[in-house]
Design a protein around this motif. Structure first.
Motif, PDB file in Angstrom:
ATOM      1  N   TYR A 165       0.799  -1.231   0.000  1.00  0.00           N
ATOM      2  CA  TYR A 165       0.000   0.000   0.000  1.00  0.00           C
ATOM      3  C   TYR A 165       0.830   1.279   0.000  1.00  0.00           C
ATOM      4  O   TYR A 165       0.290   2.372   0.123  1.00  0.00           O
ATOM      5  N   ARG A 166       2.133   1.116  -0.163  1.00  0.00           N
ATOM      6  CA  ARG A 166       2.989   2.306  -0.131  1.00  0.00           C
ATOM      7  C   ARG A 166       2.582   3.315  -1.226  1.00  0.00           C
ATOM      8  O   ARG A 166       2.356   4.490  -0.944  1.00  0.00           O
ATOM      9  N   GLU A 167       2.466   2.832  -2.440  1.00  0.00           N
ATOM     10  CA  GLU A 167       2.124   3.732  -3.556  1.00  0.00           C
ATOM     11  C   GLU A 167       0.739   4.363  -3.369  1.00  0.00           C
ATOM     12  O   GLU A 167       0.601   5.583  -3.440  1.00  0.00           O
ATOM     13  N   PRO A 168      -0.299   3.521  -3.127  1.00  0.00           N
ATOM     14  CA  PRO A 168      -1.632   4.128  -2.920  1.00  0.00           C
ATOM     15  C   PRO A 168      -1.642   5.139  -1.766  1.00  0.00           C
ATOM     16  O   PRO A 168      -2.313   6.164  -1.848  1.00  0.00           O
ATOM     17  N   LEU A 170       0.939   6.994  -0.737  1.00  0.00           N
ATOM     18  CA  LEU A 170       1.612   8.218  -1.206  1.00  0.00           C
ATOM     19  C   LEU A 170       0.665   9.039  -2.072  1.00  0.00           C
ATOM     20  O   LEU A 170       0.566  10.259  -1.932  1.00  0.00           O
ATOM     21  N   GLU A 171      -0.046   8.337  -2.947  1.00  0.00           N
ATOM     22  CA  GLU A 171      -1.006   9.050  -3.818  1.00  0.00           C
ATOM     23  C   GLU A 171      -2.072   9.735  -2.980  1.00  0.00           C
ATOM     24  O   GLU A 171      -2.442  10.871  -3.239  1.00  0.00           O
ATOM     25  N   HIS A 172      -2.542   9.009  -1.962  1.00  0.00           N
ATOM     26  CA  HIS A 172      -3.595   9.600  -1.121  1.00  0.00           C
ATOM     27  C   HIS A 172      -3.081  10.842  -0.400  1.00  0.00           C
ATOM     28  O   HIS A 172      -3.772  11.867  -0.336  1.00  0.00           O
ATOM     29  N   LYS A 174      -0.743  12.800  -1.375  1.00  0.00           N
ATOM     30  CA  LYS A 174      -0.519  13.895  -2.327  1.00  0.00           C
ATOM     31  C   LYS A 174      -1.839  14.499  -2.803  1.00  0.00           C
ATOM     32  O   LYS A 174      -1.951  15.707  -2.959  1.00  0.00           O
ATOM     33  N   ALA A 175      -2.838  13.635  -3.002  1.00  0.00           N
ATOM     34  CA  ALA A 175      -4.123  14.150  -3.493  1.00  0.00           C
ATOM     35  C   ALA A 175      -4.917  14.846  -2.391  1.00  0.00           C
ATOM     36  O   ALA A 175      -5.834  15.622  -2.673  1.00  0.00           O
ATOM     37  N   ASN A 176      -4.562  14.572  -1.135  1.00  0.00           N
ATOM     38  CA  ASN A 176      -5.327  15.146  -0.010  1.00  0.00           C
ATOM     39  C   ASN A 176      -4.377  15.815   0.979  1.00  0.00           C
ATOM     40  O   ASN A 176      -4.070  15.245   2.036  1.00  0.00           O
ATOM     41  N   GLU A 194       8.115   7.557   1.613  1.00  0.00           N
ATOM     42  CA  GLU A 194       9.074   7.576   0.508  1.00  0.00           C
ATOM     43  C   GLU A 194      10.235   6.611   0.748  1.00  0.00           C
ATOM     44  O   GLU A 194      10.773   6.034  -0.185  1.00  0.00           O
TER      45      GLU A 194
END
Ligand code: MSP
Length: 642
Positions: A165-168, A170-172, A174-176, A194
């Motif tokens: 779940y590292r990538e999801p 990070l995306e979360h 960044k998006a929030n 990271e």
């Protein structure tokens, strides 16, 4: 619109301390602010019971763990009640609704292929209830628990695929950008994400205390995997799906800075795995230290919030913690600082304002104030304060929100000093006097509405004294936080809300590790108990007291004293030193050249190491600052006052 707010659930191996209470108080302020804003709010708190420490503590006490937790629940609830914490629900991790949720969520993750069997070998800090890597330890000890030695464990565990779940995550993040607040904690978590994530153990083998994994019942769920699920369990996950659909996701998790990783990395990954929505926001508050040290029972630096609240009441404590600590940062509690802020903010400022208003309303207008004019300067101050208050509270800058409310209080006190209602009365300026008194009453009312989330009981009392008829729970910021130029106000008198701390009883400070000597001016010389009827004295007795005019030649602060000034005075007959307890009301330079009245024939006494020869006369209104007794400056030093 509704708002679902939670706090961390507490381990029950010991009673709450001031740090854990701080979290609950700040969350309560947020819950009450939301309700005041007209938002339907669900505020959850609870106890975390499946910890090894809890189990051990129960055995030490020779109690069944469940019975021990029942008893601790009562202790926690009593403290939260005393602190006026208005939670709507209280969850315990030993409840059936919680067990159902944990088993459902664990099964979901397992079915998704995110839980697998493996072998754990490494360190475990029982106090953190966390698996530790070599790099987390300093000299072989956990940073947070340096007096304990971590355990080396080697056991068959079930692991959760956190790394997936590292990538999801990070995306979360960044998006929030608002997902984790304050910003410094967000940056810390981003750096951690990271740098990569490892899978984590989610079960413990061979333990009796905990919830069995549904797919491997010989193992209990690891306490953190278990505890985090409380937020979903409390609103029906696994037991009441309709309710869950209504309240999930949570709007805000309030947690301490030490556990933000669990809440913003582990918990969201668990939710992603189970196909559930993520909470909108996590706020990681800072530490409350005691006298500069981390609060810890073993180090003797722990304070029981019950003892602190018992001393001056729950509201002064709530105010101190919210106003004096910038929310998100660390703060400190010392008795001296606490009493100092109490005297300044409550006794001298807000309390004095309420007393002066009711005294003037009674004296000049038989306690009935009628609207006059449409509101002058204070109306503008109050409007501006309301918008600052809202912006700050919405941004969780709670300390700034309270400061905005206090700007109204400060402005009202200044307004009284400038408009001098007593001289308006003397000069017969009835219209202006009406305007001034009504304006002050309205300013007090608005300030009390804004202070409702922080000092609920005091705010209700003040509102009642200024004639607000809306029930406290029915107050709405939009309607009641605005300036009103209409409505006759019936002002009620009452006892001083916050007597200065010298006047409070000495019973408090119990449980304090830091019992600093209080600066009392004449504690040792307390007179014998006063007779029921004040005794009359003869003129001869009165004449024994030699009251004389004196002139202040020099004035300086007494080192290490908040209250004392050292004065050199000319008495007409000599020049001498007098120590006076007026430092909170006067700057030394304001006093030089002033004509005052002294008791000239008092026996010398040492105060904070300085010999005082005589006493300065000052009037001390209840809850207010001392004011020097003045005589006409043309009066020569030495003139007798009789
Ligand atoms: N049981 C876990 C939380 C599980 S939440 C799913 C836990 N319990 S605790 O009793 O140790 O701490 C409860 C809360 O109090 C945590 O948010 C913790 O950070 C906070 N605090 C503990 N000491 C504190 C201070 N000295 N100051 C401020 N908050 C403190 O962690």
């Amino acid at each position: 619109m509704h708002f679902y707010l939670t706090t961390a659930i507490d381990y029950v191996n010991s009673r709450p301390h001031l740090g854990t209470a701080y979290e609950k108080i700040t969350a309560d302020v947020i819950a009450r602010y939301k309700r005041l804003s007209g938002i339907e709010t669900h505020f959850l708190m609870g106890n975390d019971e499946h910890s090894q420490n809890v189990y051990k503590r129960a055995l030490e006490r020779k109690m069944d763990p469940r019975a021990y937790c029942d008893q601790m629940e009562q202790e926690f609830r009593a403290v939260w009640k005393q602190l006026d914490i208005s939670f709507d629900d209280f969850i315990r991790t030993t409840e059936p609704r919680h067990k159902a949720a944990v088993q459902k969520l664990a099964q979901r993750c397992f079915d998704k292929g995110d839980i697998y069997e493996g072998q754990y070998e490494g360190w475990y800090c029982v106090s953190c209830e966390a698996f530790k890597q070599e790099k987390d330890l300093v000299d072989g000890k956990c940073l947070l628990h340096p007096t304990l030695t971590p355990e080396w464990i080697r056991e068959k565990n079930y692991f959760f695929r956190l790394s997936k779940y590292r990538e999801p995550l990070l995306e979360h993040f960044k998006a929030n950008p608002g997902f984790l607040r304050p910003e410094n904690r967000r940056n810390e978590m981003l750096r951690l994400l990271e740098s990569g994530l490892e899978d984590i153990s989610v079960s413990r083998a061979g333990q009796l205390w905990g919830i069995p994994l549904p797919f491997a019942p010989d193992n209990v769920v690891y306490v953190w995997f278990d505890a985090l699920i409380n937020y979903a369990a409390a609103v029906g996950y696994g037991s009441d799906e309709a309710r869950f659909a209504e309240w999930w996701p949570a709007d805000l998790h309030i947690v301490g800075k030490d556990i933000t990783r669990f809440h913003t990395v582990v918990w969201p990954a668990m939710l992603m795995s189970a196909g559930l929505a993520l909470p909108a926001q996590v706020f990681g508050h800072g530490w409350v230290n005691f006298g500069g040290q981390r609060m810890s029972k073993s180090l003797g630096t722990s304070l029981d919030p019950s003892d602190v609240a018992a001393r001056l009441g729950p509201d002064p404590l709530r105010l101190y913690l919210v106003k004096e600590i910038s929310y998100g940062g660390d703060g400190d509690f010392t008795w001296d600082r606490y009493e100092e802020r109490y005297n300044v903010d409550l006794a001298n400022n807000l309390g004095n304002l309420v007393s002066r208003l009711s005294a003037m309303a009674e004296k000049f207008r038989a306690s009935r104030l009628s609207p006059a004019g449409s509101g002058g300067r204070l109306a503008q101050v109050a409007e501006a304060a309301l918008s600052r208050y809202r912006a700050s509270m919405d941004a969780l800058a709670l300390h700034e929100g309270v400061a905005a409310a206090f700007q109204i209080v400060d402005a009202a006190n200044e307004f009284i000093a400038e408009t001098a209602p007593w001289s308006l009365a003397k000069k017969g300026e009835a219209g202006r006097l009406d305007e001034v008194l009504f304006e002050v009453a309205e300013a007090v009312r608005v300030a009390a509405v804004l202070l409702r989330p922080v000092m609920p009981a005091s705010s209700a009392e003040i509102l009642q004294r200024v004639g607000e008829t809306t029930a406290p729970d029915a107050l709405r910021l939009d309607r009641d936080g605005r300036w009103r130029s209409e409505g006759v106000r019936q002002i009620a008198k009452g006892a001083a809300l916050w007597p200065r701390v010298e006047e409070a009883t000495e019973t408090g400070r119990a449980g304090s590790a830091e019992r600093t000597r209080r600066e009392e001016i004449t504690v040792e010389d307390k007179p014998a108990a006063a007779p029921a009827e004040p005794a009359r004295i003869t003129i001869d007795e009165f004449m024994k007291v030699e009251l004389r005019v004196a002139k202040v030649l020099e004035a300086e602060a007494v080192p290490k004293s908040k209250k004392l000034l050292k004065l050199k005075v000319d008495t007409g007959a000599d020049q001498r030193t007098i120590v006076a307890g007026i430092a909170e009301a006067y700057q030394p330079e304001q006093l030089v050249g002033r004509t005052i009245v002294i008791v000239a024939n008092l026996q010398p006494a040492k105060l904070m190491g300085v010999e005082s020869n005589g006493m300065v006369l000052a009037a001390s209104p209840e809850g207010g600052l001392p004011m020097l007794v003045a005589v006409d400056p043309s009066m020569p030093p030495g003139a007798r006052v009789r």
